[in-house]
Design a protein around this motif. Structure first.
Motif, PDB file in Angstrom:
ATOM      1  N   GLY A 304      -6.444 -22.886 -55.453  1.00  0.00           N
ATOM      2  CA  GLY A 304      -7.551 -21.609 -55.005  1.00  0.00           C
ATOM      3  C   GLY A 304      -6.306 -20.339 -55.015  1.00  0.00           C
ATOM      4  O   GLY A 304      -7.116 -19.626 -54.892  1.00  0.00           O
ATOM      5  N   LEU A 305      -5.370 -21.024 -54.059  1.00  0.00           N
ATOM      6  CA  LEU A 305      -4.298 -19.613 -53.558  1.00  0.00           C
ATOM      7  C   LEU A 305      -3.883 -19.499 -55.143  1.00  0.00           C
ATOM      8  O   LEU A 305      -2.750 -18.254 -54.318  1.00  0.00           O
ATOM      9  N   GLU A 306      -4.024 -19.611 -55.668  1.00  0.00           N
ATOM     10  CA  GLU A 306      -2.862 -19.210 -56.898  1.00  0.00           C
ATOM     11  C   GLU A 306      -3.241 -18.283 -57.476  1.00  0.00           C
ATOM     12  O   GLU A 306      -2.912 -17.699 -58.762  1.00  0.00           O
ATOM     13  N   GLY A 307      -4.372 -17.858 -57.595  1.00  0.00           N
ATOM     14  CA  GLY A 307      -4.725 -17.096 -57.733  1.00  0.00           C
ATOM     15  C   GLY A 307      -5.813 -17.469 -59.441  1.00  0.00           C
ATOM     16  O   GLY A 307      -6.028 -17.967 -59.512  1.00  0.00           O
ATOM     17  N   ILE A 308      -5.731 -15.825 -60.879  1.00  0.00           N
ATOM     18  CA  ILE A 308      -7.182 -16.117 -61.897  1.00  0.00           C
ATOM     19  C   ILE A 308      -5.618 -16.116 -62.785  1.00  0.00           C
ATOM     20  O   ILE A 308      -4.718 -15.592 -62.874  1.00  0.00           O
TER      21      ILE A 308
END
Length: 540
Positions: A304-308
């Motif tokens: 989730g914290l690694e972005g899109i």
């Protein structure tokens, strides 16, 4: 142009409509007819391949000498104003392309690019009063790149762009080369007196061609064709797309989420060659040239914290900025005495590896099943170095797990990068067989002689299920390997290797028991897995 994406997380492919543009003029005559350009030491094969606009109008430019060999397109310009020059080039069999921008010879800028998924600049030099403002490389489609440059060339009234096929590095356009037959394809030269390279203006005549100013973006419906396939990245592209999607732009941007569609075509088994496909996205709106991008797709995921994950096929705005060469999170591996383990990595671009001082060079491959390679490490190996172009990008330390008291169970699972990763559980393990049944009572009396049938079963048991589960324990491992266990926890594909046979399993419990060794900050894990095949062969 190949990039990696992980299909368990959303991926957004985006197309940008033609933006508002200033009025401009292509000053380069016969912009698409290379046979009408100036030529030195080359032969031109006209209309030899499909051009970026989809017509068969692109010319082959082939060396005929090891001496100076190039084509050039020049135009009359006004003295002093800044000049934007661009040309479309596609690789033939040459490894490099050299490009020169110039007024006169004394005022010039030289470039050399190495072809690849993304051409890389190998050489750049300026001479005289010529100075570079900026340069760009944009992938278009079908192997075509548009090389764009903005430069202050000179105070002269002529500007030209020159192109040469090269097999040798560090060469200018007019330098000698070891090859006398290397070739490339060229099309669509554009010379304009602007501060930026604008969209291509076809100029098939001997004069100039103009385009009027546009005040708003040209927003048209966008068609996205999605090709998903295994095999060779070029030769095995399907004739028809697996999916055709259409949508209208919002604020000149059209976005398609396609990771789930790609994932439907990925198959997994214990073989390391499985689980990888190519996905080629082709987008067009009928205004801009068709845009393509090819992705190496695996069933990995982002946290989730690694972005899109996103990729704008025009303009280069992308989260997919490079290849993940090491396809595992940990830089140390535990291997029980006498056992081996596979280390996954991307192995298709000048990759070599070194195990305890012995170097192995890997052959490049364009097959989907060979993009992720696996290096076997043994318990007596000390260190693995993985290199690209001779430079080390990953070092893996081997830690021998000295334990001969218990059996050695290995789990193989699909990790966050979509690669298959091995992990040993070499401490005490237990196996449990569980049977699920139904019973019913029957009358065992024989009414012909009123025998009670006491030797018969008057309670019948029917087995409706049988499962085998295993409780596995690691030794004490470091924090570097703890992340591997977290990836195992959320993996959707896991195999247990027992007696050299891979058995598909699922994690029976959704949590992992963690025990900490306080003295040296090591951690021990206990997990429970269940075989997906029943204990009895009674599947119908």
């Amino acid at each position: 142009m190949k990039k990696q994406l992980r299909t368990r997380s959303p991926f957004y492919a985006q197309f940008e409509s033609l933006p508002a543009e200033v009025a401009s003029e292509n000053l380069a005559p016969k912009s698409e007819d290379v046979s009408g350009w100036s030529k030195v030491g080359v032969t031109i094969t006209t209309n030899d391949t499909t051009a970026p606009d989809g017509t068969t109008t692109a010319d082959k430019v082939q060396r005929t000498t090891t001496g100076a060999s190039y084509v050039s397109r020049n135009a009359t310009v006004t003295s002093n104003p800044r000049t934007a020059l661009s040309i479309y080039v596609k690789q033939g069999d040459s490894e490099f392309v050299s490009i020169r921008l110039s007024g006169s010879y004394s005022n010039r800028i030289d470039f050399q690019y190495k072809f690849g998924d993304t051409p890389t600049i190998e050489r750049q030099s300026s001479h005289g009063t010529a100075s570079l403002v900026n340069r760009t490389v944009e992938y278009i489609n079908n192997g075509w790149f548009r090389f764009g440059f903005v430069a202050d060339i000179s105070t002269e009234t002529v500007a030209q762009i020159m192109v040469s096929a090269k097999d040798d590095a560090d060469e200018n356009v007019d330098s000698s080369d070891t090859s006398n037959d290397a070739y490339l394809y060229a099309w669509g030269a554009q010379i304009e007196q602007q501060d930026e390279v604008t969209s291509y203006i076809s100029n098939t005549g001997t004069g100039t061609t103009s385009r009027a100013e546009t005040l708003v973006a040209n927003e048209q419906q966008v068609t996205c064709s999605l090709y998903i396939y295994e095999g060779d990245v070029v030769n095995d592209i399907p004739l028809t797309p697996n999916y055709v999607l259409r949508s209208f732009p919002t604020d000149a941007l059209t976005t398609f989420e396609i990771s789930e569609l790609i994932r439907d075509y990925i198959t997994q088994n214990s073989a390391t060659s499985s689980g990888t496909v190519y996905a080629m996205v082709s987008m067009t709106d009928g205004v801009r040239f068709n845009r393509e991008s090819t992705y190496l797709a695996q069933e990995g995921y982002l946290l989730g914290l690694e972005g899109i994950q996103y990729d704008r096929v025009i303009g280069g705005l992308s989260s997919l900025t490079g290849i993940q060469f090491l396809s595992q999170s940990n830089n140390s591996v535990y291997i029980p005495e006498g056992m081996t383990i596979n280390v996954p990595f991307y192995g298709s671009e000048d990759i070599s590896y070194v195990i305890d001082g012995v170097t192995t060079n890997l052959a490049d491959s364009t097959d989907s099943g060979s993009q992720i390679q696996y290096i076997e490490l043994g318990s007596t190996d000390l260190e693995l170095q993985i290199k690209k172009d001779g430079s080390t990008f990953a070092t893996i330390d081997v830690i021998e797990a000295d334990c001969t008291k218990y059996g050695k169970h290995m789990l193989t699972f699909v990790n966050k990068f979509g690669a298959k990763q091995d992990f040993y559980f070499n401490m005490k393990s237990t196996t449990e067989i569980k049977a699920e049944d139904k019973t019913h009572t029957v009358n065992t009396i024989d009414f012909s002689d009123f025998n009670a049938g006491l030797q018969k079963h008057n309670v019948k048991r029917r087995l409706i299920g049988s499962k085998v589960s295993h409780t596995l324990n690691t030794g004490f491992i470091n924090e570097d390997n703890a992340e591997v266990l977290e990836e195992l926890l959320v993996s959707e594909y896991v195999w247990l290797k027992m007696n050299n046979v891979y058995r598909p399993v699922i994690l029976k419990e959704s949590s992992i028991t963690r025990k900490t060794h306080l003295n040296d900050k090591l951690i021990q894990y206990t997990i429970k897995v269940e075989e997906t095949s029943p204990y009895l062969a009674n599947l119908r």
